[in-house]
Structure formats: C-alpha cells, structure tokens
Motif scaffolding. Structure first.
Motif, PDB file in Angstrom:
ATOM      1  N   ASP A   1      18.583  80.531  40.913  1.00 31.62           N
ATOM      2  CA  ASP A   1      19.654  79.724  40.303  1.00 31.62           C
ATOM      3  C   ASP A   1      21.057  80.260  40.579  1.00 31.62           C
ATOM      4  O   ASP A   1      22.002  79.945  39.845  1.00 31.62           O
ATOM      5  N   ALA A   2      21.224  81.016  41.661  1.00 36.19           N
ATOM      6  CA  ALA A   2      22.567  81.535  41.987  1.00 36.19           C
ATOM      7  C   ALA A   2      23.546  80.403  42.272  1.00 36.19           C
ATOM      8  O   ALA A   2      24.711  80.459  41.875  1.00 36.19           O
ATOM      9  N   VAL A   3      23.081  79.352  42.960  1.00 36.75           N
ATOM     10  CA  VAL A   3      24.016  78.252  43.254  1.00 36.75           C
ATOM     11  C   VAL A   3      24.330  77.457  41.981  1.00 36.75           C
ATOM     12  O   VAL A   3      25.463  77.008  41.793  1.00 36.75           O
ATOM     13  N   ASP A   4      23.349  77.321  41.117  1.00 39.97           N
ATOM     14  CA  ASP A   4      23.596  76.624  39.847  1.00 39.97           C
ATOM     15  C   ASP A   4      24.710  77.361  39.096  1.00 39.97           C
ATOM     16  O   ASP A   4      25.653  76.751  38.576  1.00 39.97           O
TER      17      ASP A   4
ATOM     18  N   GLY B   1      36.005  71.671  32.832  1.00 35.96           N
ATOM     19  CA  GLY B   1      34.992  70.620  32.746  1.00 35.96           C
ATOM     20  C   GLY B   1      33.766  71.021  31.964  1.00 35.96           C
ATOM     21  O   GLY B   1      33.788  71.943  31.151  1.00 35.96           O
ATOM     22  N   THR B   2      32.685  70.297  32.224  1.00 44.13           N
ATOM     23  CA  THR B   2      31.423  70.524  31.513  1.00 44.13           C
ATOM     24  C   THR B   2      30.273  70.666  32.501  1.00 44.13           C
ATOM     25  O   THR B   2      30.353  70.196  33.642  1.00 44.13           O
ATOM     26  N   ILE B   3      29.172  71.287  32.027  1.00 43.45           N
ATOM     27  CA  ILE B   3      28.023  71.540  32.905  1.00 43.45           C
ATOM     28  C   ILE B   3      27.066  70.347  32.963  1.00 43.45           C
ATOM     29  O   ILE B   3      26.142  70.344  33.761  1.00 43.45           O
ATOM     30  N   SER B   4      27.258  69.363  32.092  1.00 42.64           N
ATOM     31  CA  SER B   4      26.384  68.190  32.145  1.00 42.64           C
ATOM     32  C   SER B   4      27.141  66.956  31.695  1.00 42.64           C
ATOM     33  O   SER B   4      27.669  66.912  30.584  1.00 42.64           O
ATOM     34  N   ALA B   5      27.191  65.949  32.564  1.00 43.44           N
ATOM     35  CA  ALA B   5      27.907  64.720  32.215  1.00 43.44           C
ATOM     36  C   ALA B   5      26.972  63.556  31.957  1.00 43.44           C
ATOM     37  O   ALA B   5      27.371  62.572  31.348  1.00 43.44           O
ATOM     38  N   GLU B   6      25.735  63.644  32.474  1.00 45.19           N
ATOM     39  CA  GLU B   6      24.835  62.518  32.182  1.00 45.19           C
ATOM     40  C   GLU B   6      23.346  62.840  32.239  1.00 45.19           C
ATOM     41  O   GLU B   6      22.555  62.090  31.682  1.00 45.19           O
ATOM     42  N   HIS B   7      22.935  63.929  32.856  1.00 42.04           N
ATOM     43  CA  HIS B   7      21.493  64.191  32.959  1.00 42.04           C
ATOM     44  C   HIS B   7      20.967  65.066  31.831  1.00 42.04           C
ATOM     45  O   HIS B   7      19.760  65.136  31.618  1.00 42.04           O
ATOM     46  N   GLY B   8      21.858  65.761  31.113  1.00 39.24           N
ATOM     47  CA  GLY B   8      21.428  66.634  30.034  1.00 39.24           C
ATOM     48  C   GLY B   8      21.276  68.084  30.483  1.00 39.24           C
ATOM     49  O   GLY B   8      21.487  68.430  31.651  1.00 39.24           O
ATOM     50  N   ILE B   9      20.869  68.916  29.537  1.00 39.75           N
ATOM     51  CA  ILE B   9      20.699  70.352  29.797  1.00 39.75           C
ATOM     52  C   ILE B   9      19.281  70.635  30.281  1.00 39.75           C
ATOM     53  O   ILE B   9      19.067  71.439  31.180  1.00 39.75           O
ATOM     54  N   GLY B  10      18.297  69.930  29.670  1.00 40.31           N
ATOM     55  CA  GLY B  10      16.895  70.138  30.040  1.00 40.31           C
ATOM     56  C   GLY B  10      16.523  71.602  29.951  1.00 40.31           C
ATOM     57  O   GLY B  10      16.994  72.336  29.068  1.00 40.31           O
ATOM     58  N   VAL B  11      15.668  72.039  30.892  1.00 41.53           N
ATOM     59  CA  VAL B  11      15.406  73.480  31.007  1.00 41.53           C
ATOM     60  C   VAL B  11      16.332  74.076  32.065  1.00 41.53           C
ATOM     61  O   VAL B  11      16.527  75.278  32.120  1.00 41.53           O
ATOM     62  N   ALA B  12      16.923  73.209  32.895  1.00 40.57           N
ATOM     63  CA  ALA B  12      17.661  73.675  34.064  1.00 40.57           C
ATOM     64  C   ALA B  12      18.934  74.431  33.702  1.00 40.57           C
ATOM     65  O   ALA B  12      19.345  75.338  34.413  1.00 40.57           O
ATOM     66  N   LYS B  13      19.577  74.038  32.585  1.00 37.62           N
ATOM     67  CA  LYS B  13      20.919  74.585  32.334  1.00 37.62           C
ATOM     68  C   LYS B  13      21.026  75.315  30.996  1.00 37.62           C
ATOM     69  O   LYS B  13      22.143  75.572  30.527  1.00 37.62           O
TER      70      LYS B  13
ATOM     71  N   ALA C   1      20.667  78.342  30.208  1.00 38.36           N
ATOM     72  CA  ALA C   1      21.366  79.631  30.274  1.00 38.36           C
ATOM     73  C   ALA C   1      22.879  79.477  30.234  1.00 38.36           C
ATOM     74  O   ALA C   1      23.599  80.438  29.948  1.00 38.36           O
ATOM     75  N   TRP C   2      23.383  78.281  30.514  1.00 41.67           N
ATOM     76  CA  TRP C   2      24.839  78.093  30.596  1.00 41.67           C
ATOM     77  C   TRP C   2      25.398  77.308  29.410  1.00 41.67           C
ATOM     78  O   TRP C   2      26.593  77.109  29.322  1.00 41.67           O
ATOM     79  N   LEU C   3      24.520  76.848  28.504  1.00 46.87           N
ATOM     80  CA  LEU C   3      25.000  75.956  27.436  1.00 46.87           C
ATOM     81  C   LEU C   3      26.080  76.619  26.573  1.00 46.87           C
ATOM     82  O   LEU C   3      27.107  76.026  26.271  1.00 46.87           O
ATOM     83  N   SER C   4      25.853  77.888  26.207  1.00 47.51           N
ATOM     84  CA  SER C   4      26.822  78.521  25.304  1.00 47.51           C
ATOM     85  C   SER C   4      28.165  78.768  26.000  1.00 47.51           C
ATOM     86  O   SER C   4      29.182  78.943  25.330  1.00 47.51           O
ATOM     87  N   LEU C   5      28.203  78.730  27.322  1.00 47.64           N
ATOM     88  CA  LEU C   5      29.488  78.895  28.015  1.00 47.64           C
ATOM     89  C   LEU C   5      30.413  77.717  27.761  1.00 47.64           C
ATOM     90  O   LEU C   5      31.622  77.869  27.712  1.00 47.64           O
ATOM     91  N   VAL C   6      29.829  76.511  27.627  1.00 52.44           N
ATOM     92  CA  VAL C   6      30.693  75.351  27.364  1.00 52.44           C
ATOM     93  C   VAL C   6      30.801  75.038  25.887  1.00 52.44           C
ATOM     94  O   VAL C   6      31.785  74.437  25.466  1.00 52.44           O
ATOM     95  N   ARG C   7      29.806  75.381  25.096  1.00 54.61           N
ATOM     96  CA  ARG C   7      29.836  74.962  23.703  1.00 54.61           C
ATOM     97  C   ARG C   7      30.301  76.067  22.745  1.00 54.61           C
ATOM     98  O   ARG C   7      30.572  75.789  21.588  1.00 54.61           O
TER      99      ARG C   7
ATOM    100  N   GLY D   1      11.961  74.825  24.724  1.00 52.29           N
ATOM    101  CA  GLY D   1      12.523  75.289  26.003  1.00 52.29           C
ATOM    102  C   GLY D   1      13.638  74.419  26.513  1.00 52.29           C
ATOM    103  O   GLY D   1      14.344  74.779  27.456  1.00 52.29           O
ATOM    104  N   VAL D   2      13.801  73.227  25.924  1.00 48.56           N
ATOM    105  CA  VAL D   2      14.887  72.329  26.323  1.00 48.56           C
ATOM    106  C   VAL D   2      16.086  72.579  25.396  1.00 48.56           C
ATOM    107  O   VAL D   2      15.900  72.752  24.188  1.00 48.56           O
ATOM    108  N   LEU D   3      17.263  72.629  25.942  1.00 50.17           N
ATOM    109  CA  LEU D   3      18.535  72.911  25.242  1.00 50.17           C
ATOM    110  C   LEU D   3      18.617  74.354  24.744  1.00 50.17           C
ATOM    111  O   LEU D   3      19.634  75.010  24.915  1.00 50.17           O
TER     112      LEU D   3
END
Ligand code: 2HG
Ligand code: ZN
Length: 463
Positions: free
Chosen positions: A398-401, A413-425, A427-433, A457-459
């Motif tokens: 996930d280096a490119v992520d 900006g934000t890390i998710s504009a329409e697909h959600g956080i899922g499991v993919a993001k 690790a980065w949620l607290s950076l924006v919230r 595991g989601v969000l």
C-alpha cells in the motif's frame, strides 16, 4: 476474533440454524457458489465466507442478524458487489448477508415525488421504474445494472450527476433498518419534513454496513428531462478544463455532468473496450459535459462554448447512440484498466482550485515510491473528485495508496469522495477525521453494534 472456522462444530450449528431461518437453498456453503460473493469487482480484495445467506425479506434479515449476534459471528452485508474498497466482501469466515432478494419497489407518489424500494433493487430498475411514470432518479453510475439501493446508501454513492442532484445522501428520505441484535427501526412513511429527533437515515448513509442493515428506503425522484446534448471537449490541460466547468456552471442551468479524463485512459478504452476517439487531435485533457432539459439544450451548450478560445477540438452528440458513444469513452475507464491488471483504486477529492495541482503532482508522488507504476486519473470535476487508478504494485503493497492519500490531504482534500473507506483505507481514516472525530464515530458504532458483528474491519480496525 469474531468469526468461526468453517469446519468447527459451532460453525456447523450456525449453518444449520441459518438454513432453518431462510431455507436450505438460500444458504450457500459450496465454494463454487460462494466464490462470486467472496471477491470484489477489482479482484484486489478477497476472503472466505462461512456462508452466503440470502434472506427473502426484512424479517429474515433481522432473524439472521439476531442469530449471528448471539453466536458472535461477523456479518458482511452485500448488494450487487460493485464496491471498490473491500467493504462488501468477507475477510475471514464472516456470514455474507446478500440483500439481492429484497427487490420490491412501490408505486410512485407524484405529489411527494418519491418511491420506496427494497435494498436489493438495482439502480437500473429504479431508473426504469421512475422513467415509466415520467420521473427520474438523481443518481447515476456506470454500474447501474448491478449496484443496489442498499449498497448505494451504505456507501453514499455519488456518480455522474452529483453536480445537479447531489449524492445518495440527498436522495434518501427515509429508511427501514435491521439492527445488529435483530431490532427494527422504520422511518419510511414519515413526511419529508421530519425534525423529530436524530436523522437516522442520514446517519446510516455512508456508514458502509457498520451501524445497521438497510432493508428498504424511500427515495426522492426528480423531473425527467427528455432532451440531452453531450460534448467531449479537448483542452490543453486540467486547469483549462476546471476553469471552463466554472463558466459552464454559471451559464448552463441544464448542466448535469462534467467529467475529466486524459489521453492514456482514452488509449486504453480504444484498445480494450471498443472506444472510438471523439476527434483526431490529441488533447492535454478531455472534458465531457452533458446538458439535460425539456427542450434541446444544444443551442445553449453551443453558445456557452462558442467564445472559448482554449478548445483544441470538440465532438457533440444529441442522438441516444452517439451520446452513449461519447459517454463510453469515460464510463469504460474502469473496465479498460481492469484489462491491464488489478489496480489500486483511490477516490480522492480536493478543493476544485487544487485539482490541477493534484493532477500534476500525483504521477511524481507515485513514481517516488513505485517508479514502474502506471497511473490513470479521471473523475468528476465539479465535485473535485478524481479517481486515481494505479497499476503495478501487488494487492498488499500500500505504498502508493499512502502517497496518493497523503497528497490529497496535503492539498486540503479527503481520502474518499464516493467509494467509502472499506478495508482499503482504514489506516488513513484518522488522518482526515482527527482523534475526537474518530472517537465519536467509534462511540456511535459501539452503541448500535456492541458486539462488533456488523462488517468487522470496515472503517475501523478489527478488535
Ligand atoms: C467512476 O466514476 C467510478 O467511474 C469508478 O466511481 C472509479 O474505478 C474507479 O476508480
Ligand atoms: Zn466515480
């Protein structure tokens, strides 16, 4: 650890109990039958389910949740499985709760301009149902044939017409919910103007199946426009496309879409998805705009574009099949990219004034961590929402992520504009919230799902 190993005696007991609740043929345990429910559209996210359960109605959904809550088994709600962030596929032995059999759609209320639809109704069915009665639905997505009402609410889906009608959050007027413990909340029949207490429909919209399961929703409809004009405009660069959209927004009340894409994406759509170039010139940026009205919006569109000196070339279509041909150049990007490999998909947004900076910076930011990666960018200009698809890195690297998400945050900006956080993001949620914000969300989650069975595991990280 919430979920049960597939072969344990307690897991077998749960499967038997599930069969009694929804009928033997609607509990899929055979690996071949489960397979399509266990991998996401991108192929990047995949896991094993204890079983895939297909309840017939809201009552059966609640019964399944009650059972899983008592047994401490994770539940992954799933609609059309068109998600792109791993939020709708199992991770490790959860029950996949397929909502596809909840397909009832009610009559249209023309005074309130609304319709009630089950969680498993596809967007395409909502659109056809509305059109048959002279109405339209405000959200449109390329995955319209499979994406479902429940999944679109869970992710607060955006799509192609957000600049005119807003995302799902702006269309959801009421919901029926199944709670983690099997409880039931129904705010379907309330009037639009309902300020009696917390807005639970708003709370679950975008909650990605972590707070409750949507079983039915009351949806806003919009007037159906009967005449359309689409243009693909070649421009020198992103900055020219962004500033043109600003002028068109002010001049064209009929503007419903403004989509940006670039030459590398066009090349892939031509190569893999039978796309046809709009014109011979190769442009630095392509902007697709659509106007929709009751009478032809072509003259208004032509007038708005006539004094734009930076236009390299332009293709315009009003007939249905030509319009689809132009749209295909943009809509087929995900399909064409998928033919090249399994991409990392990031759906960032930045303030529109930083879109050009983002486009200029994202390639170097990715190259700094994975020099051989290939980056494709396209998206919804007026929403500041760009899709960054990166080919090359393995699914778990996930280096490119990290590079792309941090760049979006750095630009405001934000890390998710329409697909959600899922499991993919996650690790980065607290950076924006931020810490307090993330803690408030976790407290809401604990209150509605104390045993943590809903989409573990989601969000939030598991455990
Ligand atoms: C789109 O706008 C979808 O085409 C999918 O949101 C974006 O695949 C993607 O990255
Ligand atoms: Zn999109």
């Amino acid at each position: 650890m919430l979920s049960q190993p597939a072969e344990s005696p307690s897991a077998r007991g749960v499967i038997d109990a599930l069969r009694r609740l929804v009928g033997e043929s609607h509990v899929l345990v055979d690996p071949a039958e489960r397979a399509g429910h266990e991998i996401d559209w991108t192929g990047r996210f995949q896991g094993r389910a204890l079983a895939v359960v297909r309840p017939a109605d809201a009552g059966e959904v609640r019964a399944v949740l009650r059972l899983c809550n008592e047994a401490g088994i994770g539940v992954v709600p799933q609609g059309g499985n068109t998600g792109l962030v791993g939020g709708g596929v199992p991770r490790d032995g959860e029950v996949v709760l397929s909502l596809l059999r909840l397909r009832d759609i009610g009559p249209i209320d023309p005074v309130a301009a609304e319709v009630t639809a089950g969680a498993g109704v596809t967007l395409g069915d909502v659109q056809r149902h509305a059109a048959a009665a002279g109405w339209a639905f405000g959200v449109d997505l390329a995955s319209r044939s499979a994406a479902t009402v429940g999944g679109m609410i869970a992710t607060n889906a955006g799509g192609l017409n957000v600049l005119r009608h807003g995302p799902m959050a702006a269309q959801v007027l009421g919901v029926e919910l199944a709670l983690a413990d099997g409880g039931h909340i129904e705010r379907i029949a309330a009037p639009h103007k309902d300020t009696a207490g917390y807005d639970l429909a708003a709370l679950v919209t975008g909650s990605e199946g972590t707070l409750a399961v949507v079983t039915r929703a009351r949806l806003r409809l919009v007037p159906r426009m009967t005449a359309r004009a689409v243009a693909v405009i070649g421009l020198p660069d992103t900055a020219a496309a962004v500033s043109l959209v600003g002028r068109l927004q002010a001049r064209l009340p009929s503007l419903v879409a403004a989509e940006l894409f670039f030459e590398p994406g066009v090349e892939l759509v031509v190569r893999h998805a039978a796309g046809r170039r709009p014109f011979e010139a190769i442009a630095g940026a392509y902007l697709l705009v659509e106007c929709a009205d009751l009478a032809s919006p072509l003259d208004d569109l032509a007038a708005a574009l006539s004094d734009e000196p930076s236009i390299v070339d332009i293709a315009v279509a009003t007939g249905a099949s030509d319009r689809l041909g132009l749209w295909h150049l943009r809509e087929a990007h995900p399909e064409a990219i998928a033919r090249e490999g399994v991409p990392h998909k990031l759906d960032i947004a930045v303030p529109t004034g930083r879109l050009a900076d983002f486009v200029a910076m994202v390639g170097p930011a990715v190259a700094a961590v994975v020099p051989a990666a290939r980056v494709h960018v396209y998206g919804h200009v007026a929403d500041g929402n760009l899709h960054v698809n990166v080919l090359g890195p393995g699914p778990l690297d996930d280096a490119v992520d990290d590079a792309v998400l941090r760049l979006a945050i750095e630009l405001g900006g934000t890390i998710s504009a329409e697909h959600g956080i899922g499991v993919a993001k996650v690790a980065w949620l607290s950076l924006v919230r931020g810490a307090d914000d993330t803690a408030a969300m976790a407290a809401i989650k604990r209150a509605l799902d104390p045993r943590g069975i809903l989409n573990p595991g989601v969000l939030f990280p598991v455990g």
